[in-house]
Design a protein around this motif. Structure first.
Motif, PDB file in Angstrom:
ATOM      1  N   ASN A   1      22.277  41.417  59.085  1.00  0.00           N
ATOM      2  CA  ASN A   1      21.925  39.984  58.866  1.00  0.00           C
ATOM      3  C   ASN A   1      23.072  39.236  57.930  1.00  0.00           C
ATOM      4  OD1 ASN A   1      20.209  39.703  61.431  1.00  0.00           O
ATOM      5  ND2 ASN A   1      18.450  39.092  59.623  1.00  0.00           N
ATOM      6  N   TYR A   2      24.423  38.571  58.512  1.00  0.00           N
ATOM      7  CA  TYR A   2      25.460  38.754  57.754  1.00  0.00           C
ATOM      8  C   TYR A   2      25.264  36.695  57.719  1.00  0.00           C
ATOM      9  CZ  TYR A   2      27.300  42.937  58.350  1.00  0.00           C
ATOM     10  OH  TYR A   2      27.498  44.620  59.022  1.00  0.00           O
ATOM     11  N   ASN A   3      25.554  36.695  56.327  1.00  0.00           N
ATOM     12  CA  ASN A   3      25.288  34.980  56.204  1.00  0.00           C
ATOM     13  C   ASN A   3      26.808  34.456  56.281  1.00  0.00           C
ATOM     14  OD1 ASN A   3      24.940  32.200  55.625  1.00  0.00           O
ATOM     15  ND2 ASN A   3      22.948  33.369  54.046  1.00  0.00           N
ATOM     16  N   LYS A   4      26.872  33.564  57.514  1.00  0.00           N
ATOM     17  CA  LYS A   4      28.492  33.550  56.939  1.00  0.00           C
ATOM     18  C   LYS A   4      28.867  32.353  55.740  1.00  0.00           C
ATOM     19  CE  LYS A   4      29.012  33.670  61.643  1.00  0.00           C
ATOM     20  NZ  LYS A   4      29.848  33.672  63.321  1.00  0.00           N
ATOM     21  N   ASP A   5      27.894  31.554  55.323  1.00  0.00           N
ATOM     22  CA  ASP A   5      27.782  30.543  54.805  1.00  0.00           C
ATOM     23  C   ASP A   5      28.351  31.098  53.440  1.00  0.00           C
ATOM     24  OD1 ASP A   5      27.742  28.689  56.421  1.00  0.00           O
ATOM     25  OD2 ASP A   5      25.316  28.328  56.253  1.00  0.00           O
ATOM     26  N   ARG A   6      27.697  32.267  53.050  1.00  0.00           N
ATOM     27  CA  ARG A   6      27.455  33.009  51.628  1.00  0.00           C
ATOM     28  C   ARG A   6      28.676  33.992  52.225  1.00  0.00           C
ATOM     29  NH1 ARG A   6      25.956  32.477  46.876  1.00  0.00           N
ATOM     30  NH2 ARG A   6      25.811  34.580  45.817  1.00  0.00           N
TER      31      ARG A   6
ATOM     32  N   LEU B   1      51.298  27.267  43.991  1.00  0.00           N
ATOM     33  CA  LEU B   1      51.632  26.356  45.081  1.00  0.00           C
ATOM     34  C   LEU B   1      50.434  26.609  45.406  1.00  0.00           C
ATOM     35  CD1 LEU B   1      53.948  28.613  46.658  1.00  0.00           C
ATOM     36  CD2 LEU B   1      54.552  27.183  45.850  1.00  0.00           C
ATOM     37  N   ASP B   2      50.058  25.041  46.074  1.00  0.00           N
ATOM     38  CA  ASP B   2      48.443  24.529  46.969  1.00  0.00           C
ATOM     39  C   ASP B   2      48.242  25.207  47.636  1.00  0.00           C
ATOM     40  OD1 ASP B   2      48.515  22.607  44.635  1.00  0.00           O
ATOM     41  OD2 ASP B   2      49.196  20.645  45.432  1.00  0.00           O
ATOM     42  N   THR B   3      47.173  25.412  48.245  1.00  0.00           N
ATOM     43  CA  THR B   3      47.103  26.021  48.814  1.00  0.00           C
ATOM     44  C   THR B   3      45.479  25.534  50.604  1.00  0.00           C
ATOM     45  OG1 THR B   3      44.320  25.929  48.590  1.00  0.00           O
ATOM     46  CG2 THR B   3      45.546  28.318  47.309  1.00  0.00           C
ATOM     47  N   ARG B   4      45.945  24.408  50.466  1.00  0.00           N
ATOM     48  CA  ARG B   4      45.657  23.079  50.971  1.00  0.00           C
ATOM     49  C   ARG B   4      45.039  23.682  52.219  1.00  0.00           C
ATOM     50  NH1 ARG B   4      49.905  22.356  54.730  1.00  0.00           N
ATOM     51  NH2 ARG B   4      51.254  23.880  53.752  1.00  0.00           N
ATOM     52  N   THR B   5      43.110  24.443  51.181  1.00  0.00           N
ATOM     53  CA  THR B   5      42.231  25.230  52.436  1.00  0.00           C
ATOM     54  C   THR B   5      41.338  24.362  53.172  1.00  0.00           C
ATOM     55  OG1 THR B   5      42.299  26.577  50.470  1.00  0.00           O
ATOM     56  CG2 THR B   5      40.602  26.644  52.023  1.00  0.00           C
ATOM     57  N   THR B   6      41.231  25.168  54.430  1.00  0.00           N
ATOM     58  CA  THR B   6      40.386  24.178  55.386  1.00  0.00           C
ATOM     59  C   THR B   6      39.267  25.071  55.897  1.00  0.00           C
ATOM     60  OG1 THR B   6      42.409  22.350  55.653  1.00  0.00           O
ATOM     61  CG2 THR B   6      40.464  22.573  57.408  1.00  0.00           C
ATOM     62  N   PHE B   7      38.460  24.696  56.078  1.00  0.00           N
ATOM     63  CA  PHE B   7      37.753  25.282  57.153  1.00  0.00           C
ATOM     64  C   PHE B   7      37.252  24.619  58.509  1.00  0.00           C
ATOM     65  CE2 PHE B   7      36.822  27.012  53.530  1.00  0.00           C
ATOM     66  CZ  PHE B   7      36.762  28.902  53.593  1.00  0.00           C
TER      67      PHE B   7
ATOM     68  N   THR C   1      43.261  32.345  59.691  1.00  0.00           N
ATOM     69  CA  THR C   1      42.533  33.121  60.519  1.00  0.00           C
ATOM     70  C   THR C   1      41.231  32.791  61.102  1.00  0.00           C
ATOM     71  OG1 THR C   1      41.351  35.240  60.440  1.00  0.00           O
ATOM     72  CG2 THR C   1      41.307  34.175  58.579  1.00  0.00           C
ATOM     73  N   HIS C   2      40.064  33.530  61.831  1.00  0.00           N
ATOM     74  CA  HIS C   2      38.965  33.014  61.992  1.00  0.00           C
ATOM     75  C   HIS C   2      37.978  33.814  61.315  1.00  0.00           C
ATOM     76  CE1 HIS C   2      35.674  31.999  65.627  1.00  0.00           C
ATOM     77  NE2 HIS C   2      36.304  30.881  65.623  1.00  0.00           N
ATOM     78  N   MET C   3      36.402  33.257  61.241  1.00  0.00           N
ATOM     79  CA  MET C   3      35.346  33.721  61.168  1.00  0.00           C
ATOM     80  C   MET C   3      34.873  34.847  61.683  1.00  0.00           C
ATOM     81  SD  MET C   3      33.677  33.657  58.085  1.00  0.00           S
ATOM     82  CE  MET C   3      33.506  32.423  57.365  1.00  0.00           C
ATOM     83  N   ASP C   4      35.336  34.866  63.013  1.00  0.00           N
ATOM     84  CA  ASP C   4      35.199  35.678  63.308  1.00  0.00           C
ATOM     85  C   ASP C   4      35.840  36.944  63.515  1.00  0.00           C
ATOM     86  OD1 ASP C   4      33.529  34.139  65.121  1.00  0.00           O
ATOM     87  OD2 ASP C   4      34.945  34.867  67.322  1.00  0.00           O
ATOM     88  N   ALA C   5      36.780  37.853  62.514  1.00  0.00           N
ATOM     89  CA  ALA C   5      37.614  39.000  62.384  1.00  0.00           C
ATOM     90  C   ALA C   5      36.774  38.831  60.731  1.00  0.00           C
ATOM     91  CB  ALA C   5      39.039  37.689  61.845  1.00  0.00           C
TER      92      ALA C   5
END
Length: 348
Positions: free
Chosen positions: A4-9, A171-177, A329-333
């Motif tokens: 089982n893969y935990n996407k949150d982890r 450089l700032d990453t501007r990370t967004t989930f 990208t997407h979590m599916d990848a």
């Protein structure tokens, strides 16, 4: 074997890795974070003289080893000159379009540990002042500069802050989930794959998964300048698989929702039999995959082959849109890439 893969982890690792700036040549802080996580997992690892981290998980066969790599270094810049008005000329670290950093916020890291914020701008940043000259100005390093968030108006003002030529510009990453599984950020190349490998290590250790062959995880720190994995790969490595990124775009077969398997890049074709085996694993385990060719791409697997190592080499990774810019990208990848790494590790 059912895992089982935990996407949150996985997201936890990726978010933390993206928070730590690590342009090529400035990777001590990200290594400190990775070593902290590895120690908590009680993973067996070493650090090379050049600063790469190598994690080893013993397998059923120790003589024929596999090595997966991902690189923790990213694009960035360095201070090339302190100008007479106190702004900073820059030189890029790694290969990217200057348009990709136009208007981006950044942090300057000094040798004595001080940090200063600023913004990358062109030398003619206002259409109200420069009109069409501002619009048409070619975005080259010579036409870009960093405007510091400090009251400076001369070279000596900036020097008095402790800023000098050679300081790193992060450089700032501007990370967004997003709620729909998309991840937008700078440096998904290759921090997304570093997160995948770190989570792979956790899964193997915590679930007592013994790979078919002793498996190494090589976290390199000079990939963006071409020599990340040229030295120090484990001597019994027979297969070297770079886990980097796929590059979706016009004329490409890659997608942000699958693991991408590279047949050929600028260094030439990758090993035919290893590529075929990786694809067979995807088919057998219903892993979403795409095969592609990247004409302007080189990887740590390219570096290994170029350095003369006698290994079979492959390149895989999640599809990352707008590579070397503001990426997505997407979590599916990521899950598909993780699944392939785990399932292939179990194959004899």
């Amino acid at each position: 074997m059912s895992i089982n893969y935990n996407k949150d982890r996985l997201s936890y690792y990726l978010e933390n890795i993206l928070k730590v700036s690590s342009p090529t040549g400035y990777t001590n802080n990200i290594n400190d974070y990775l070593k902290k996580e590895l120690k908590e997992l009680k993973a067996d690892f070493i650090e090379t003289t050049k600063g790469a981290l190598i994690v080893t998980i013993k397998g059923l066969d120790d003589s024929y080893q596999r090595t997966f790599s991902a690189h923790v270094d990213t694009l960035g810049a360095m201070v090339k000159e302190i100008k007479s008005n106190g702004t900073l000329a820059l030189t890029p670290v790694g290969g990217y379009m200057m348009t990709a950093i136009d208007g981006e916020n950044c942090t300057i890291e000094t040798l004595d540990g001080r940090s200063y914020t600023g913004t990358v701008q062109t030398i003619k940043p206002s259409v109200h002042i420069s009109g069409d000259e501002a619009r048409e100005l070619k975005r080259t390093p010579e036409n870009m500069e960093v405007i510091l968030d400090e009251r400076v108006s001369s070279k000596s003002d900036t020097e008095n802050l402790g800023i000098n030529v050679g300081d790193f510009i992060c450089l700032d990453t501007r990370t967004t989930f997003t709620e729909k599984g998309y991840i937008k950020s700078r440096y998904l190349d290759d921090k997304a794959s570093v997160a995948v490998l770190l989570y792979t290590i956790e899964l193997m250790i915590n679930n007592d998964i013994k790979p078919a062959h002793t498996t190494n995880f090589f976290i390199s720190n000079y990939e963006e300048v071409g020599h990340g994995a040229k030295a120090s790969i484990p001597e019994n490595t027979r297969e070297f698989i770079a886990v980097d990124m796929g590059a979706p775009g016009p004329g490409q077969n890659s997608t942000e929702y699958a693991v991408c398997i590279c047949a050929k890049d600028s260094s030439g074709p990758y090993d035919y039999n290893l590529r075929k085996t990786l694809i067979d694993v995807c088919v057998k385990n219903n892993i979403n995959y795409k095969i592609d060719i990247y004409p302007y791409y080189g990887s740590d697997a390219s570096a290994v082959l170029g350095a003369g190592w006698d290994v079979k080499a492959a390149l895989i990774g999640p599809g990352v849109f707008a590579s070397h810019a503001y990426e997505r990208t997407h979590m599916d990848a990521l899950i598909a890439t993780l699944d392939l790494v785990i399932k292939y590790s179990l194959c004899k």
